[in-house]
Design a protein around this motif. Structure first.
Motif, PDB file in Angstrom:
ATOM      1  N   SER A 248       0.774  -1.389  -0.082  1.00 52.44           N
ATOM      2  CA  SER A 248      -0.159   0.168   0.093  1.00 52.44           C
ATOM      3  C   SER A 248       0.973   1.285   0.045  1.00 52.44           C
ATOM      4  CB  SER A 248      -0.874  -0.127   1.094  1.00 52.44           C
ATOM      5  OG  SER A 248      -0.129   0.107   2.332  1.00 52.44           O
ATOM      6  N   LYS A 249       0.449   2.201  -0.721  1.00 53.70           N
ATOM      7  CA  LYS A 249       1.115   3.558  -0.581  1.00 53.70           C
ATOM      8  C   LYS A 249       1.199   4.088   0.777  1.00 53.70           C
ATOM      9  CE  LYS A 249       0.034   5.078  -5.290  1.00 53.70           C
ATOM     10  NZ  LYS A 249      -0.482   6.102  -6.317  1.00 53.70           N
ATOM     11  N   ASP A 250       0.077   4.115   1.462  1.00 55.96           N
ATOM     12  CA  ASP A 250      -0.156   4.716   2.735  1.00 55.96           C
ATOM     13  C   ASP A 250       0.325   3.826   3.990  1.00 55.96           C
ATOM     14  OD1 ASP A 250      -1.136   5.978   5.135  1.00 55.96           O
ATOM     15  OD2 ASP A 250      -2.547   6.883   4.064  1.00 55.96           O
ATOM     16  N   LYS A 251       1.038   4.171   4.652  1.00 56.62           N
ATOM     17  CA  LYS A 251       1.840   3.349   5.839  1.00 56.62           C
ATOM     18  C   LYS A 251       0.971   3.717   7.027  1.00 56.62           C
ATOM     19  CE  LYS A 251       5.893   4.819   4.333  1.00 56.62           C
ATOM     20  NZ  LYS A 251       7.186   5.098   4.071  1.00 56.62           N
ATOM     21  N   ASN A 252       0.328   4.542   7.085  1.00 57.68           N
ATOM     22  CA  ASN A 252      -0.191   4.568   8.183  1.00 57.68           C
ATOM     23  C   ASN A 252      -1.155   3.583   8.747  1.00 57.68           C
ATOM     24  OD1 ASN A 252      -3.148   5.853   9.676  1.00 57.68           O
ATOM     25  ND2 ASN A 252      -1.323   7.286  10.410  1.00 57.68           N
ATOM     26  N   TRP A 253      -1.219   3.318   9.950  1.00 58.46           N
ATOM     27  CA  TRP A 253      -1.744   1.864  10.447  1.00 58.46           C
ATOM     28  C   TRP A 253      -3.532   2.038  10.030  1.00 58.46           C
ATOM     29  CZ3 TRP A 253      -2.824  -0.011  16.075  1.00 58.46           C
ATOM     30  CH2 TRP A 253      -3.112  -1.407  15.978  1.00 58.46           C
TER      31      TRP A 253
ATOM     32  N   GLU B 166      -5.097  -0.398   7.282  1.00 62.63           N
ATOM     33  CA  GLU B 166      -6.164  -1.482   7.503  1.00 62.63           C
ATOM     34  C   GLU B 166      -7.340  -1.167   6.617  1.00 62.63           C
ATOM     35  OE1 GLU B 166      -5.888  -4.199   9.100  1.00 62.63           O
ATOM     36  OE2 GLU B 166      -3.682  -3.996  10.167  1.00 62.63           O
ATOM     37  N   TYR B 167      -7.667   0.143   6.521  1.00 64.70           N
ATOM     38  CA  TYR B 167      -8.889   0.459   5.714  1.00 64.70           C
ATOM     39  C   TYR B 167      -8.515  -0.237   4.082  1.00 64.70           C
ATOM     40  CZ  TYR B 167     -12.261   3.248   3.119  1.00 64.70           C
ATOM     41  OH  TYR B 167     -13.299   3.509   2.141  1.00 64.70           O
ATOM     42  N   ILE B 168      -7.372   0.210   3.718  1.00 69.02           N
ATOM     43  CA  ILE B 168      -7.223  -0.421   2.181  1.00 69.02           C
ATOM     44  C   ILE B 168      -7.101  -1.724   2.230  1.00 69.02           C
ATOM     45  CG2 ILE B 168      -5.129  -0.393   0.497  1.00 69.02           C
ATOM     46  CD1 ILE B 168      -4.049   2.130   1.606  1.00 69.02           C
ATOM     47  N   ILE B 169      -6.705  -2.602   3.248  1.00 69.45           N
ATOM     48  CA  ILE B 169      -6.602  -4.220   3.088  1.00 69.45           C
ATOM     49  C   ILE B 169      -8.351  -4.336   3.203  1.00 69.45           C
ATOM     50  CG2 ILE B 169      -6.297  -5.922   4.406  1.00 69.45           C
ATOM     51  CD1 ILE B 169      -3.640  -4.982   5.292  1.00 69.45           C
ATOM     52  N   SER B 170      -8.956  -3.974   4.146  1.00 68.92           N
ATOM     53  CA  SER B 170     -10.467  -4.056   4.251  1.00 68.92           C
ATOM     54  C   SER B 170     -11.105  -4.099   2.763  1.00 68.92           C
ATOM     55  CB  SER B 170     -10.887  -3.361   5.439  1.00 68.92           C
ATOM     56  OG  SER B 170     -10.259  -3.987   6.657  1.00 68.92           O
TER      57      SER B 170
END
Length: 417
Positions: free
Chosen positions: A377-382, A386-390
């Motif tokens: 993911s581009k965004d590494k913020n936790w 998690e939102y991207i994975i979901s």
């Protein structure tokens, strides 16, 4: 009053005489007056130099841009230096005032000498504390284990200070004292085992740059999973993501295995590695009618047409009997689903296309066929990660039935009524 004091002194005189302190009451009175005068002069010197040094330091702090001098004031370094000046005055005056009193000269001289050594060590400590606070305010040093460096230096200085105190008290030369300490080094190593291990580990952690303040580390043995907030000689403090604090012995970072997420945080993406289990009984070849339905899926429409043309051409050239689907080359619903997932990931705005991006099939298990997503993911913020994975897996799970596939699930228990 004088007569009363002289009478009291006469009671204790035999005891003083046995100690080798047989001096007249008048002499002790003179001694008391001298000590009183010395105390008043020392107090005056302390007040004067404290006022002078504080004023000088405050003026310097106002004119300079650096915060270091302000931190020296806040850590009371100037105050302790002001204590040192009258102590040095007393140390030099004791041999003069107590010239006729060898016994008391030895006691007071040693006491003042010990106090001076301890005060010098304390002044050095306040300077290092100010330096630590100053370096932590500089971004370049904010993630460095400054506490460990200072503790190592202070341990060395305290060893030197204690050695000097023993030398002062027992009037032993430092070289001889160090030789004696060397002989009992085995006992010292046993007593200070944890401290020595922490010292060595702290140096190794610093030199090898294994952990910095602010690093996210995971150490399952100690239940640590969070950011490093403090590194010192004995322990490393980790603030977990549930806001609890875990304390890890520093030497455990050398002797045990742990995971440091710094590399991920500095990279261009955060890895997504997760799978779903496809029921193996739902995998099959797809017929022409089903292929026509799957062509309606825009992401793989071009792929299906191209692949169907290649397969038909191959089967025709090789006279493949297609009455049985198993013969020749064929498309499978799982293969088309993998291609669909790959195309979906390539078009997802939250993923880094310059890093690995694939959908792969893992070794089959008794629970089905694992279909794994491996991407970044581009965004590494936790939270965003998690939102991207979901978001990705919500879509994948919802897409499974369109390809005639099923996700493996353990059967739920039925309640008997």
């Amino acid at each position: 009053m004088y007569k009363i004091l002289e009478k009291i002194f006469s009671w204790f005189y035999p005891l003083f005489k046995n100690w080798g302190l047989g001096v007249s009451f008048a002499s002790y009175t003179s001694l008391f007056v001298n000590i009183l005068i010395l105390s008043i002069l020392s107090l005056f010197i302390y007040r004067f130099f404290r006022f002078l040094l504080v004023k000088i330091m405050e003026n310097i702090a106002k004119k300079t841009k650096t915060k270091f001098d302000d931190l020296l004031i806040s850590n009371k370094t100037v105050k302790y230096i002001a204590y040192l000046i009258p102590l040095l005055f007393i140390y030099k005056s004791v041999p003069i005032i107590l010239k006729s009193y060898d016994y008391w000269e030895g006691i007071f001289g040693k006491m003042v000498g010990i106090y001076i050594i301890l005060l010098v060590l304390w002044i050095i400590r306040t300077v290092f504390n100010a330096l630590k606070d100053h370096l932590k305010s500089i971004p370049k040093f904010s993630d460095k284990p400054i506490d460990s460096y200072i503790q190592v230096i202070m341990i060395i200085l305290w060893i030197m200070g204690v050695t000097a105190i023993f030398s002062e008290v027992f009037e032993i030369k430092i070289a001889k004292l160090l030789t004696t300490l060397g002989a009992i080094s085995a006992i010292i190593l046993l007593i200070f085992r944890d401290t020595i291990l922490g010292l060595v580990a702290s140096i190794q952690v610093s030199v090898n740059d294994m952990v910095r303040i602010g690093d996210w580390i995971t150490m399952e043995k100690f239940g640590a999973d969070g950011d490093v907030i403090e590194i010192n000689l004995a322990t490393v403090k980790v603030q977990n993501f549930d806001f609890t604090t875990t304390t890890i012995p520093t030497y455990s970072l050398i002797s045990e295995s742990f995971k440091n997420w710094r590399g991920m945080q500095k990279s261009d993406g955060r890895r997504i590695k997760r799978h779903i289990l496809i029921k193996s009984s739902s995998v099959r070849f797809v017929g022409n009618e089903e292929i026509n339905d799957l062509k309606k899926i825009q992401l793989i429409q071009e792929y299906i047409e191209k692949k169907k043309f290649e397969i038909d051409k191959y089967n025709l050239q090789n006279n493949i009997d297609k009455e049985l689907s198993l013969n020749g080359r064929n498309l499978t619903n799982l293969g088309l689903f993998r291609k669909y997932i790959t195309k979906y990931l390539e078009n997802h705005s939250g993923l880094n296309k310059d890093m690995y991006l694939l959908c792969r099939q893992l070794q089959s298990t008794s629970h089905g066929i694992p279909l794994e997503i491996y991407t970044f993911s581009k965004d590494k913020n936790w939270e965003n990660y998690e939102y991207i994975i979901s978001d990705i897996f919500d879509h994948i799970i919802a897409s499974v039935p369109y390809f005639g596939l099923e996700i493996f699930e353990l059967p739920s228990e039925k309640k008997h009524i």
